[in-house]
Design a protein around this motif. Sequence first.
Motif, PDB file in Angstrom:
ATOM      1  N   THR A   1      24.957  48.083  48.451  1.00  0.00           N
ATOM      2  CA  THR A   1      24.762  49.390  49.080  1.00  0.00           C
ATOM      3  C   THR A   1      25.602  50.495  48.459  1.00  0.00           C
ATOM      4  O   THR A   1      25.347  51.671  48.701  1.00  0.00           O
ATOM      5  N   GLY A   2      26.639  50.143  47.698  1.00  0.00           N
ATOM      6  CA  GLY A   2      27.535  51.144  47.141  1.00  0.00           C
ATOM      7  C   GLY A   2      28.545  51.685  48.140  1.00  0.00           C
ATOM      8  O   GLY A   2      29.231  52.675  47.856  1.00  0.00           O
ATOM      9  N   ALA A   3      28.667  51.021  49.289  1.00  0.00           N
ATOM     10  CA  ALA A   3      29.582  51.505  50.326  1.00  0.00           C
ATOM     11  C   ALA A   3      31.003  51.019  50.075  1.00  0.00           C
ATOM     12  O   ALA A   3      31.221  49.850  49.724  1.00  0.00           O
TER      13      ALA A   3
ATOM     14  N   THR B   1      35.813  54.644  53.685  1.00  0.00           N
ATOM     15  CA  THR B   1      34.993  55.839  53.909  1.00  0.00           C
ATOM     16  C   THR B   1      33.526  55.524  54.173  1.00  0.00           C
ATOM     17  O   THR B   1      32.768  56.409  54.577  1.00  0.00           O
ATOM     18  N   GLY B   2      33.107  54.292  53.957  1.00  0.00           N
ATOM     19  CA  GLY B   2      31.696  53.945  54.089  1.00  0.00           C
ATOM     20  C   GLY B   2      31.237  53.848  55.529  1.00  0.00           C
ATOM     21  O   GLY B   2      32.035  53.683  56.459  1.00  0.00           O
ATOM     22  N   ASP B   3      29.936  53.936  55.707  1.00  0.00           N
ATOM     23  CA  ASP B   3      29.308  53.795  57.021  1.00  0.00           C
ATOM     24  C   ASP B   3      29.480  52.352  57.497  1.00  0.00           C
ATOM     25  O   ASP B   3      29.099  51.409  56.799  1.00  0.00           O
TER      26      ASP B   3
ATOM     27  N   LEU C   1      37.227  40.475  42.076  1.00  0.00           N
ATOM     28  CA  LEU C   1      37.747  41.743  41.576  1.00  0.00           C
ATOM     29  C   LEU C   1      37.151  42.905  42.366  1.00  0.00           C
ATOM     30  O   LEU C   1      35.941  43.133  42.322  1.00  0.00           O
ATOM     31  N   ALA C   2      38.000  43.635  43.100  1.00  0.00           N
ATOM     32  CA  ALA C   2      37.530  44.798  43.838  1.00  0.00           C
ATOM     33  C   ALA C   2      37.164  45.916  42.871  1.00  0.00           C
ATOM     34  O   ALA C   2      37.826  46.107  41.848  1.00  0.00           O
ATOM     35  N   VAL C   3      36.099  46.655  43.200  1.00  0.00           N
ATOM     36  CA  VAL C   3      35.619  47.754  42.367  1.00  0.00           C
ATOM     37  C   VAL C   3      35.383  48.959  43.267  1.00  0.00           C
ATOM     38  O   VAL C   3      34.668  48.852  44.273  1.00  0.00           O
ATOM     39  N   ASP C   4      35.973  50.086  42.912  1.00  0.00           N
ATOM     40  CA  ASP C   4      35.756  51.304  43.693  1.00  0.00           C
ATOM     41  C   ASP C   4      34.276  51.654  43.680  1.00  0.00           C
ATOM     42  O   ASP C   4      33.634  51.672  42.630  1.00  0.00           O
ATOM     43  N   GLY C   5      33.734  51.920  44.855  1.00  0.00           N
ATOM     44  CA  GLY C   5      32.307  52.179  44.966  1.00  0.00           C
ATOM     45  C   GLY C   5      31.509  50.950  45.344  1.00  0.00           C
ATOM     46  O   GLY C   5      30.299  51.025  45.532  1.00  0.00           O
ATOM     47  N   ALA C   6      32.188  49.817  45.475  1.00  0.00           N
ATOM     48  CA  ALA C   6      31.505  48.573  45.862  1.00  0.00           C
ATOM     49  C   ALA C   6      32.393  47.757  46.793  1.00  0.00           C
ATOM     50  O   ALA C   6      32.434  46.536  46.706  1.00  0.00           O
ATOM     51  N   GLY C   7      33.102  48.445  47.678  1.00  0.00           N
ATOM     52  CA  GLY C   7      34.022  47.747  48.569  1.00  0.00           C
ATOM     53  C   GLY C   7      33.329  46.766  49.488  1.00  0.00           C
ATOM     54  O   GLY C   7      33.803  45.637  49.700  1.00  0.00           O
ATOM     55  N   ALA C   8      32.198  47.164  50.066  1.00  0.00           N
ATOM     56  CA  ALA C   8      31.479  46.274  50.972  1.00  0.00           C
ATOM     57  C   ALA C   8      30.901  45.077  50.218  1.00  0.00           C
ATOM     58  O   ALA C   8      30.908  43.949  50.722  1.00  0.00           O
ATOM     59  N   TYR C   9      30.409  45.326  49.012  1.00  0.00           N
ATOM     60  CA  TYR C   9      29.875  44.232  48.201  1.00  0.00           C
ATOM     61  C   TYR C   9      30.984  43.247  47.845  1.00  0.00           C
ATOM     62  O   TYR C   9      30.801  42.027  47.943  1.00  0.00           O
ATOM     63  N   HIS C  10      32.145  43.770  47.433  1.00  0.00           N
ATOM     64  CA  HIS C  10      33.276  42.915  47.111  1.00  0.00           C
ATOM     65  C   HIS C  10      33.676  42.064  48.310  1.00  0.00           C
ATOM     66  O   HIS C  10      33.873  40.849  48.194  1.00  0.00           O
ATOM     67  N   ALA C  11      33.809  42.699  49.480  1.00  0.00           N
ATOM     68  CA  ALA C  11      34.213  41.958  50.673  1.00  0.00           C
ATOM     69  C   ALA C  11      33.177  40.899  51.041  1.00  0.00           C
ATOM     70  O   ALA C  11      33.518  39.768  51.402  1.00  0.00           O
ATOM     71  N   GLY C  12      31.896  41.259  50.932  1.00  0.00           N
ATOM     72  CA  GLY C  12      30.847  40.298  51.258  1.00  0.00           C
ATOM     73  C   GLY C  12      30.819  39.120  50.315  1.00  0.00           C
ATOM     74  O   GLY C  12      30.677  37.964  50.731  1.00  0.00           O
TER      75      GLY C  12
END
Length: 237
Positions: free
Chosen positions: A82-84, A88-90, A131-142
Amino acid sequence: MQINGAHVLVTGANRGLGRQFALSLLERGAGKVYATARRPEQIDVPGAVPLRLDITDPASIAEAAAAAPDVKIVINNAGISTGANLITGDLDVIHREMDTHFFGTLNVIRAFAPQLADGAILNVLSAVSWLAVDGAGAYHAGKAAEWALTNNARLELAGQRTLVSGLHLGAADTDMMAWYTGDKTAPEVIVKTALDGIEEDRTEILADEWSRQVKLWLAEDSDIMYRKAAAALAGTT
């Protein structure tokens, strides 16, 4: 674990890596391939058995498990990006990522596990699991949660001799990564590596040079790891 003759279920098989998994499994002689998607009419893999499966819907998972009682290999490929970011993401969007990557994958495993004795599960993870990536925080956590799920499922299913493997990869040349301008690996190369890994009974499968590099960085202090990752992504040394 032998793919030839095996009955396999692939989630998210209407496009990208999932579609390539279905194609490659049939080429390797899988006895039956259930190609699943929320909209099975979108599946265009000749020889596959289209099956409706929404991994975020427990009722849909139960129906798919009942419709495919002969499955011995499950490939958990379905996912979203999602790019969240997390701060700051929804929150509803962040929940969608967790509901898909963690709870969706978990519910599929729980539904099919009883029939997977002497079988296999492959979870399609990512180098972003580590590896956490700015702009993909939710994807990283998932994906990090799905990595933890993979490791725990392996322990819990060891008694019934179910191989539980995690596939880590960087950027694949699919429509999900169409926006990315860096190096991308062809889906058929990733899938071949993954299926070879299943047949070699490997629990961790690294599909490309980026996933191998990120795995090595895990031994570093986090500040060093992220400095090296930033330099690599920027194309510097």
